[in-house]
Write a protein that holds these residues in place. Structure first.
Motif, PDB file in Angstrom:
ATOM      1  N   THR A  45       0.837  -1.189   0.000  1.00 42.30           N
ATOM      2  CA  THR A  45       0.000   0.000   0.000  1.00 42.30           C
ATOM      3  C   THR A  45       0.874   1.241   0.000  1.00 42.30           C
ATOM      4  N   TRP A  46       0.537   2.182  -0.862  1.00 45.52           N
ATOM      5  CA  TRP A  46       1.277   3.426  -1.055  1.00 45.52           C
ATOM      6  C   TRP A  46       0.330   4.606  -0.823  1.00 45.52           C
ATOM      7  N   THR A  47       0.809   5.657  -0.171  1.00 47.06           N
ATOM      8  CA  THR A  47      -0.024   6.818   0.149  1.00 47.06           C
ATOM      9  C   THR A  47       0.744   8.095  -0.169  1.00 47.06           C
ATOM     10  N   ASN A  48       0.022   9.131  -0.661  1.00 45.65           N
ATOM     11  CA  ASN A  48       0.652  10.436  -0.848  1.00 45.65           C
ATOM     12  C   ASN A  48       0.138  11.403   0.219  1.00 45.65           C
ATOM     13  N   ILE A  49       0.640  12.638   0.195  1.00 46.61           N
ATOM     14  CA  ILE A  49       0.274  13.593   1.250  1.00 46.61           C
ATOM     15  C   ILE A  49      -1.166  14.074   1.146  1.00 46.61           C
ATOM     16  N   GLN A  50      -1.810  13.903  -0.017  1.00 49.26           N
ATOM     17  CA  GLN A  50      -3.221  14.288  -0.174  1.00 49.26           C
ATOM     18  C   GLN A  50      -4.178  13.219   0.360  1.00 49.26           C
ATOM     19  N   GLY A  51      -3.652  12.082   0.726  1.00 46.42           N
ATOM     20  CA  GLY A  51      -4.501  11.001   1.226  1.00 46.42           C
ATOM     21  C   GLY A  51      -4.918   9.997   0.181  1.00 46.42           C
ATOM     22  N   ASP A  52      -4.424  10.155  -1.052  1.00 45.10           N
ATOM     23  CA  ASP A  52      -4.692   9.142  -2.074  1.00 45.10           C
ATOM     24  C   ASP A  52      -3.975   7.860  -1.667  1.00 45.10           C
ATOM     25  N   LYS A  53      -4.614   6.739  -1.904  1.00 44.16           N
ATOM     26  CA  LYS A  53      -4.031   5.461  -1.514  1.00 44.16           C
ATOM     27  C   LYS A  53      -4.135   4.486  -2.680  1.00 44.16           C
ATOM     28  N   ILE A  54      -3.041   3.789  -2.943  1.00 44.66           N
ATOM     29  CA  ILE A  54      -2.999   2.767  -3.985  1.00 44.66           C
ATOM     30  C   ILE A  54      -2.408   1.508  -3.378  1.00 44.66           C
ATOM     31  N   THR A  55      -3.091   0.403  -3.583  1.00 45.57           N
ATOM     32  CA  THR A  55      -2.592  -0.887  -3.117  1.00 45.57           C
ATOM     33  C   THR A  55      -2.402  -1.782  -4.331  1.00 45.57           C
ATOM     34  N   PHE A  56      -1.210  -2.320  -4.455  1.00 47.14           N
ATOM     35  CA  PHE A  56      -0.900  -3.281  -5.510  1.00 47.14           C
ATOM     36  C   PHE A  56      -0.825  -4.664  -4.882  1.00 47.14           C
ATOM     37  N   THR A  57      -1.532  -5.605  -5.487  1.00 47.47           N
ATOM     38  CA  THR A  57      -1.393  -7.002  -5.101  1.00 47.47           C
ATOM     39  C   THR A  57      -0.744  -7.716  -6.274  1.00 47.47           C
ATOM     40  N   ARG A  58      -0.578  -8.998  -6.154  1.00 52.23           N
ATOM     41  CA  ARG A  58       0.081  -9.724  -7.242  1.00 52.23           C
ATOM     42  C   ARG A  58      -0.760  -9.751  -8.511  1.00 52.23           C
ATOM     43  N   ASN A  59      -2.054  -9.392  -8.403  1.00 48.35           N
ATOM     44  CA  ASN A  59      -2.910  -9.446  -9.594  1.00 48.35           C
ATOM     45  C   ASN A  59      -3.929  -8.318  -9.668  1.00 48.35           C
ATOM     46  N   ASN A  60      -3.720  -7.217  -8.938  1.00 48.48           N
ATOM     47  CA  ASN A  60      -4.731  -6.169  -8.945  1.00 48.48           C
ATOM     48  C   ASN A  60      -4.142  -4.831  -8.529  1.00 48.48           C
ATOM     49  N   LEU A  61      -4.923  -3.802  -8.793  1.00 49.77           N
ATOM     50  CA  LEU A  61      -4.625  -2.430  -8.406  1.00 49.77           C
ATOM     51  C   LEU A  61      -5.880  -1.892  -7.739  1.00 49.77           C
ATOM     52  N   ILE A  62      -5.766  -1.500  -6.490  1.00 47.16           N
ATOM     53  CA  ILE A  62      -6.893  -1.022  -5.701  1.00 47.16           C
ATOM     54  C   ILE A  62      -6.582   0.409  -5.300  1.00 47.16           C
TER      55      ILE A  62
END
Length: 135
Positions: A45-62
């Protein structure tokens, strides 16, 4: 003999019951939908200072933007395919670079271009822009 049948039935019933796994995790990591193959350095899971969040799994992008509800790239692609729309997925992966784009309403609205800056930092352009840190 009755005890053996009862024991067998009890084992069968308890082994076939649904456990208390996370429903969201089940949907977003469903192996039936293998549209993407992001590199292992992106998993997490990756987060920026604006609160956007991206989670990468082995087969998806959330992803979620500004605290809005979570979206799953796999769910969007599955929806398009069920509607007989070609999502036209384009994915490119190198040692420190990952690019993903797919149709959204017949346009490449969903674009993610990612450069690995360090083990815990990535730069993204496209749908999200900026520097993200790994949680």
């Amino acid at each position: 003999m009755k005890k053996l049948i009862l024991l067998f039935a009890l084992i069968l019933i308890t082994s076939c019951s649904k456990d208390d796994t996370n429903y969201e995790q089940d949907i977003f990591n469903d192996d039936n939908y293998m549209y993407f193959d992001p590199p292992a350095w992106l998993w997490g899971t990756w987060t920026n200072i604006q609160g956007d969040k991206i989670t990468f799994t082995r087969n998806n992008l959330i992803f979620s933007e500004y605290g809005n509800p979570i979206n799953s790239a796999n769910e969007e692609i599955a929806y398009y395919e069920k509607s007989f729309v070609n999502p036209n997925i384009q994915e490119t992966a190198y040692a420190n670079y990952y690019s993903l784009k797919y149709n959204y309403d017949n346009d490449y609205r969903m674009r993610f271009n990612i450069i690995q800056v360090s083990e815990r930092m990535i730069d993204i352009s496209g749908l999200f822009t900026g520097t993200f840190t790994k949680n």
